[in-house]
Design a protein around this motif. Sequence first.
Motif, PDB file in Angstrom:
ATOM      1  N   GLY A 295       2.408   3.000  28.994  1.00 35.38           N
ATOM      2  CA  GLY A 295       1.532   3.807  29.827  1.00 35.38           C
ATOM      3  C   GLY A 295       1.901   5.279  29.786  1.00 35.38           C
ATOM      4  N   TYR A 296       3.200   5.559  29.787  1.00 33.88           N
ATOM      5  CA  TYR A 296       3.669   6.948  29.775  1.00 33.88           C
ATOM      6  C   TYR A 296       3.319   7.634  28.455  1.00 33.88           C
ATOM      7  N   LEU A 297       3.553   6.944  27.331  1.00 29.97           N
ATOM      8  CA  LEU A 297       3.219   7.525  26.034  1.00 29.97           C
ATOM      9  C   LEU A 297       1.716   7.779  25.921  1.00 29.97           C
TER      10      LEU A 297
ATOM     11  N   MET B  59      -4.378   2.391  20.471  1.00 33.38           N
ATOM     12  CA  MET B  59      -3.372   1.363  20.215  1.00 33.38           C
ATOM     13  C   MET B  59      -2.315   1.342  21.308  1.00 33.38           C
ATOM     14  N   THR B  60      -2.014   2.505  21.878  1.00 33.37           N
ATOM     15  CA  THR B  60      -1.056   2.548  22.982  1.00 33.37           C
ATOM     16  C   THR B  60      -1.621   1.852  24.213  1.00 33.37           C
TER      17      THR B  60
ATOM     18  N   PHE C  60      -3.766   3.910  32.552  1.00 33.43           N
ATOM     19  CA  PHE C  60      -3.456   2.870  31.564  1.00 33.43           C
ATOM     20  C   PHE C  60      -3.040   1.569  32.260  1.00 33.43           C
ATOM     21  N   VAL C  61      -2.306   1.660  33.345  1.00 32.82           N
ATOM     22  CA  VAL C  61      -1.918   0.468  34.098  1.00 32.82           C
ATOM     23  C   VAL C  61      -3.147  -0.228  34.668  1.00 32.82           C
TER      24      VAL C  61
ATOM     25  N   GLN D 243       0.623  19.886  33.735  1.00 32.26           N
ATOM     26  CA  GLN D 243       1.429  19.695  34.933  1.00 32.26           C
ATOM     27  C   GLN D 243       2.039  18.298  34.897  1.00 32.26           C
ATOM     28  N   GLN D 244       3.161  18.142  35.561  1.00 30.66           N
ATOM     29  CA  GLN D 244       3.865  16.866  35.530  1.00 30.66           C
ATOM     30  C   GLN D 244       2.982  15.720  36.028  1.00 30.66           C
ATOM     31  N   TYR D 245       2.196  15.975  37.050  1.00 29.09           N
ATOM     32  CA  TYR D 245       1.394  14.904  37.638  1.00 29.09           C
ATOM     33  C   TYR D 245       0.228  14.496  36.749  1.00 29.09           C
ATOM     34  N   HIS D 246      -0.170  15.354  35.804  1.00 34.87           N
ATOM     35  CA  HIS D 246      -1.270  14.987  34.907  1.00 34.87           C
ATOM     36  C   HIS D 246      -0.922  13.732  34.111  1.00 34.87           C
ATOM     37  N   GLY D 247       0.261  13.758  33.522  1.00 32.81           N
ATOM     38  CA  GLY D 247       0.693  12.593  32.752  1.00 32.81           C
ATOM     39  C   GLY D 247       0.845  11.349  33.606  1.00 32.81           C
ATOM     40  N   THR D 248       1.311  11.528  34.857  1.00 33.92           N
ATOM     41  CA  THR D 248       1.488  10.381  35.751  1.00 33.92           C
ATOM     42  C   THR D 248       0.154   9.766  36.130  1.00 33.92           C
TER      43      THR D 248
END
Length: 545
Positions: A138-140, A336-337, A170-171, A159-164
């Motif tokens: 999910g992180y990748l 694929m991720t 994805f989850v 921003q850090q929260y964008h990726g989170t």
Amino acid sequence: MEKSMYQIETGAPASEERDAMVLAKLGKKSVLARRFNFLSILGFACTILVTWEGSLILFTTGLTNGGSAGLVYGYLFVWIGTISLFTTMAEMASMAPTAGGQYHWVSMLAPPQCRVFLSYITSWLVICGWQAILAGSGYLGGTMIVALIQLNNPDYVPQQYHGTLLYWMFVVIAVFVNTVTSRALPKIEVAILIVHVVGFFAVLIPVVHLAPEKASAHEVFTQFSNGGAWPTQGLSFFVGIIGSVFAMFGCDSAVHMAEETRNAEVVVPWCMLSATLLNGAFGWAMVIAMLFVTVDITTALDSPTGSLGFPFMQIFYGATGSKAGASVLIAILIVMTAAGAIAAMATGSRLIWALARDRGLPGWQLVGKLQAKTAVPTLAVIITSIVAALIGLINLGSSAAFNDVISLSVSSLYASYLISETLLLWRRCTGAISPRLHPSESAETNALSWGPFHLPGVFGIAVNAFSVIFGLIIFFFSFWPVATPVTPATMNFSVLMTGSVTLFAILWYVVKARHVYKGPIVEVTPFASTPEMDPPEKVSLGTAM
């Protein structure tokens, strides 16, 4: 007289009956719908491995420690070791094709005085390892989307929260596929297998053909480097191979879906071997290609996408000369991720369900139940997703701490591989495993007998022994930082995380679990017409069986 599920009178048993009989020899009642065949479970395993995709994402690890030549030969070493590792695991999967996988095998193989304890510790290592793989997928995926936006919009400030937030997306997708569309999961995996194969050529051909410059064969195959400033080149080489390990492990996912696979004692082992060979070949070709087209790695690393951890995106852009073209190639990896997160969710939930069935988790009475209409462990899926979502919160505070958590994926799983394969080596060297028994032959529950997939004699011992040695090497170097001098920011805390998981499992076993968990429970005796005890789940499968 009507023939029971676990008895046959004459002739060969039907496929469904045979699968139930094989599972009954392990003391388990067949309650999951067997929707997977060879092609769909092969797609499932390839979705987890995603070796050529992972090699693109992680190839800079090997370049830093080892250089281009170190990456080439390190990849080959890891591929050969992984083949031996999963060939040995395939033997155990053929002996005991059950969702519990490693912890069930440890219970069968370990000495009686410590089998329950070792089985329980192994169960927590496997479960935490797969939770880390889900979090990593999910992180990748989330951060690749952030980097893709950065590639196309230079003014964008991540921003850090964008990726989170994208990680949580994805989850959610993984939960949806594993619950709402769970019946279609095997077909989805076949489609993803096609994307995996076609996508390989769709990326490889244009990147190699359109690249304006290429490195020489001398540069690719003979130049080593020690970017981590380790005392010796050999030490740097072994630190660098962990990137290739990340791109090539997790094939035991097929094992944990064995109770949903038809003819699992044959299909799952051959699927594991086929997926390792196929993905290894694709990854090898992609690594070679990337080394030839990566003329200036410094520019790629210093690019906006490189600073986010994905220099391959800049390499794609430099090769194609088009942001649109590069974006299409990158989108294949993102898809694929996402598929990897779906498969990791399925694997992790089956492990939680299996351990709950064996009374190894708090609340096992509820967690061990299946959804009646779909025969899916829905509550286990929900628990897996909640844990993954909570892990994502760590990334909001510290991406380094988050990476320490997901580093459990290699160390924890390799610990489980080592425990089970070492015990198998001991048993096969002492002659404790009997020749293969036909499912119609009476045998005691969890008896040690080879399955249809088996490497006999000295050859089998040699492969098993090499897999143990390889596993020890990878487990040891999975705790090493990538460079010296080591600072708190660059320290690899996976040894702390793995130790914490092991210590928690030991403490919980001493305080609570040892009073409840007695190893894999016996729900049915082999070929008995009535179960020895009711299984913890209550489910109506209708015509699914």
